[in-house]
Scaffold this active site. Structure first.
Site, short mmCIF file in Angstrom:
data_model
loop_
_atom_site.label_atom_id
_atom_site.label_comp_id
_atom_site.label_asym_id
_atom_site.label_seq_id
_atom_site.Cartn_x
_atom_site.Cartn_y
_atom_site.Cartn_z
N LYS A 140 -16.42 52.22 -66.17
CA LYS A 140 -16.17 50.98 -65.42
C LYS A 140 -17.31 50.71 -64.45
O LYS A 140 -17.74 49.56 -64.28
CB LYS A 140 -14.84 51.08 -64.67
N HIS A 280 -15.00 48.41 -110.97
CA HIS A 280 -14.65 47.34 -110.04
C HIS A 280 -13.22 47.48 -109.54
O HIS A 280 -12.45 46.52 -109.50
CB HIS A 280 -14.88 45.97 -110.67
#
Length: 516
Positions: A140, A280
């Protein structure tokens, strides 16, 4: 503490790879090193002067070390804004020193709960409290406090500290990484506590704490950036596989290999061998046999054209006889739970083929798909509840024993084929498949086209109901005599009537298996 003009570095890390070298660099740059517990002991053993946190706080570590950094002298030193006069005044009055660098990573919660039969008390004991609080405070206040959570950053950050070139952008990058580190940790804890005997829960708030596994050269296409991630604690699945041979895995290799391995696992049986060929993301070849070499040959023959350049997976460890039979066919990836030494030697003669060893005991995870603005999440599809003895024969003709076996096989297989899915099977082998079409008739045409003469005597599975009899009529023309489908259409009776007219068997499962 000593000389108050020195900068302060607070080091408290579970993962101490490279920490000693980084601490020595900080000392060389005139930092005073503050540390706790095992970290302090390791640094002292390396000849580094260390100040205990208790000296900084004036309070001892208590509750078996559960409380040591949760103190105003720590969090004030982390959160005080250096150019805020009121903060500076308060800290001076209270004797709180600025902390300039924090190195922290957290207790091994994920490693702990990964252990078989871990107790709840052991899991809870490995939930870090002070570490996340300290890391978040430093992140922070990153314009004033440098936070490092990853040992891989020590060299880069250390050089910047030595050269006094730590930029605001670098501080922000490290802060983001720190918050992500804590977020992933909290996500793993929430996921563990959410588990309840295998029950899948979809909470109101849901996060996924993925960890980077690999960065392929590109994604689905060369202009797309991509990365591969793993869930915390996961050991199974393709993303956690051990690559034993071959060139680097691509994004689509991972995608197709996952599809292949999912099918192989589904068909794993104690006295049988399953082999699957995927192209695929769709299985174009699949067979179950008593011997692995026969399963491979039957799977390859399911669609010999598509098998070229395919992804191949086996349900059981790959033996040398099968590996030798695979010679001469280009394969992108081979996947198995293990390999005979001779089989691996044969596969290593293939320069490009990737060879993966996969943990067979991976639990099913929630399925997540990105959509604009969010995600779609669901529990994985399963054949649990698809007991074949509960299926309903809805035609006058009942299946023969051989047809029943093939219907069961085809029904299991169609779950892995993209909707609208049609599967043709014969002798527990996939002989034709139609996938991803906007209507079921086209899928039947594709499946019978691939199967050719093998359509005669084959069974057909459909992942969802037939809205009209046309697809069944088309299959019958090519010799299909038995069909398994969920049922549930308003036209079910019309479809059944046509099947009866054609002397076909039709079985309703009462359960759909869409796969988009």
């Amino acid at each position: 503490m000593s000389d108050s003009v020195k900068k302060v570095a607070l080091l408290s890390a579970y993962d101490r790879r490279g920490l000693v070298s980084f601490a020595k660099l900080l000392v060389d740059c005139d930092y005073e090193v503050v540390s706790t517990g095992g970290t302090a002991a390791e640094l002292r053993a390396a000849g580094i002067k260390v100040v205990e946190v208790s000296e900084l706080t004036g309070a001892p570590e208590i509750l078996d070390g559960r409380v040591k950094t949760l103190h105003p002298n720590i969090h004030g030193g982390l959160l005080g804004v250096r150019d805020n006069e009121d903060h500076v005044r308060q800290m001076a009055q209270l004797g709180i020193r600025n902390i300039d660098v924090v190195v922290n990573n957290l207790y091994p919660f994920v490693e702990t709960v990964r252990t078989k039969d871990v107790s709840l008390s052991d899991a809870l004991e490995n939930i870090d409290i002070g570490g996340p609080a300290m890391t978040r405070a430093a992140a922070k206040n990153h314009p004033d406090v440098l936070i490092v959570v990853d040992p891989d950053d020590y060299e880069r950050v250390g050089q910047m500290i030595r050269d006094d070139t730590v930029t605001p952008r670098e501080r922000r990058r490290l802060a983001a990484k720190a918050f992500q580190h804590v977020a992933a940790y909290d996500t793993a804890i929430a996921g563990y506590l959410r588990e309840d005997g295998g029950t899948v829960e979809l909470p109101e708030e849901l996060t996924f704490g993925y960890s980077l596994v690999a960065k392929p050269r590109y994604g689905e296409n060369p202009h797309q950036n991509a990365a591969i991630y793993s869930l915390p604690g996961a050991t199974g699945g393709v993303v956690n596989a051990e690559q034993l041979h071959g060139i680097e895995m691509s994004y689509l290799n991972y995608f197709d290999a996952d599809a292949a391995w999912s099918v192989a696992r589904e068909f794993a049986e104690s006295d049988k061998h399953a082999a699957v060929v995927v192209k695929h993301a769709n299985p174009c070849g699949l067979a179950v046999r008593d011997h692995q070499i026969d399963a491979w040959e039957a799977a390859r023959l399911g669609d010999p054209v598509s098998a070229f350049g395919g992804i191949v997976a086996f349900s059981e460890p790959l033996n040398s006889e099968t590996a030798d039979k695979m010679r001469g066919l280009l394969l992108d990836v081979v996947i198995a739970p293990d390999y005979d030494d001779e089989a691996l030697d044969i596969l290593r003669t293939r320069r490009r083929t990737r060879v993966l060893k996969v943990d067979a005991d991976a639990p099913a995870m929630l399925e997540v798909r990105s959509v604009a603005g969010g995600a779609l999440v669901q529990e994985p599809d399963s054949l649990t509840g698809d007991a074949f003895q509960d299926f309903q024969v809805v035609t006058e003709r009942v299946p023969s024993r051989e047809e029943e076996v093939d219907l069961r096989f085809a029904w299991r297989a169609c779950r892995f084929v993209k909707s609208n899915a049609i599967v043709l099977a014969k002798n527990c082998a996939l002989v034709g498949m139609g996938a991803g079409q906007p209507n079921r008739v086209t899928s039947v045409n594709l499946a019978t086209g691939v199967a050719g003469v093998d359509s005669s005597g084959a069974v057909m599975a459909s992942d969802a109901f037939f809205p009209f009899p046309d697809a069944v009529e088309l299959a019958a023309k090519d010799g299909v005599r038995a069909v398994v489908q969920p049922g549930g259409s308003v036209n079910d009776q019309a479809v059944i009537d046509v099947a009866n007219e054609l002397d076909m068997t039709m079985v309703f499962t009462g359960r759909r298996h869409f796969y988009h």
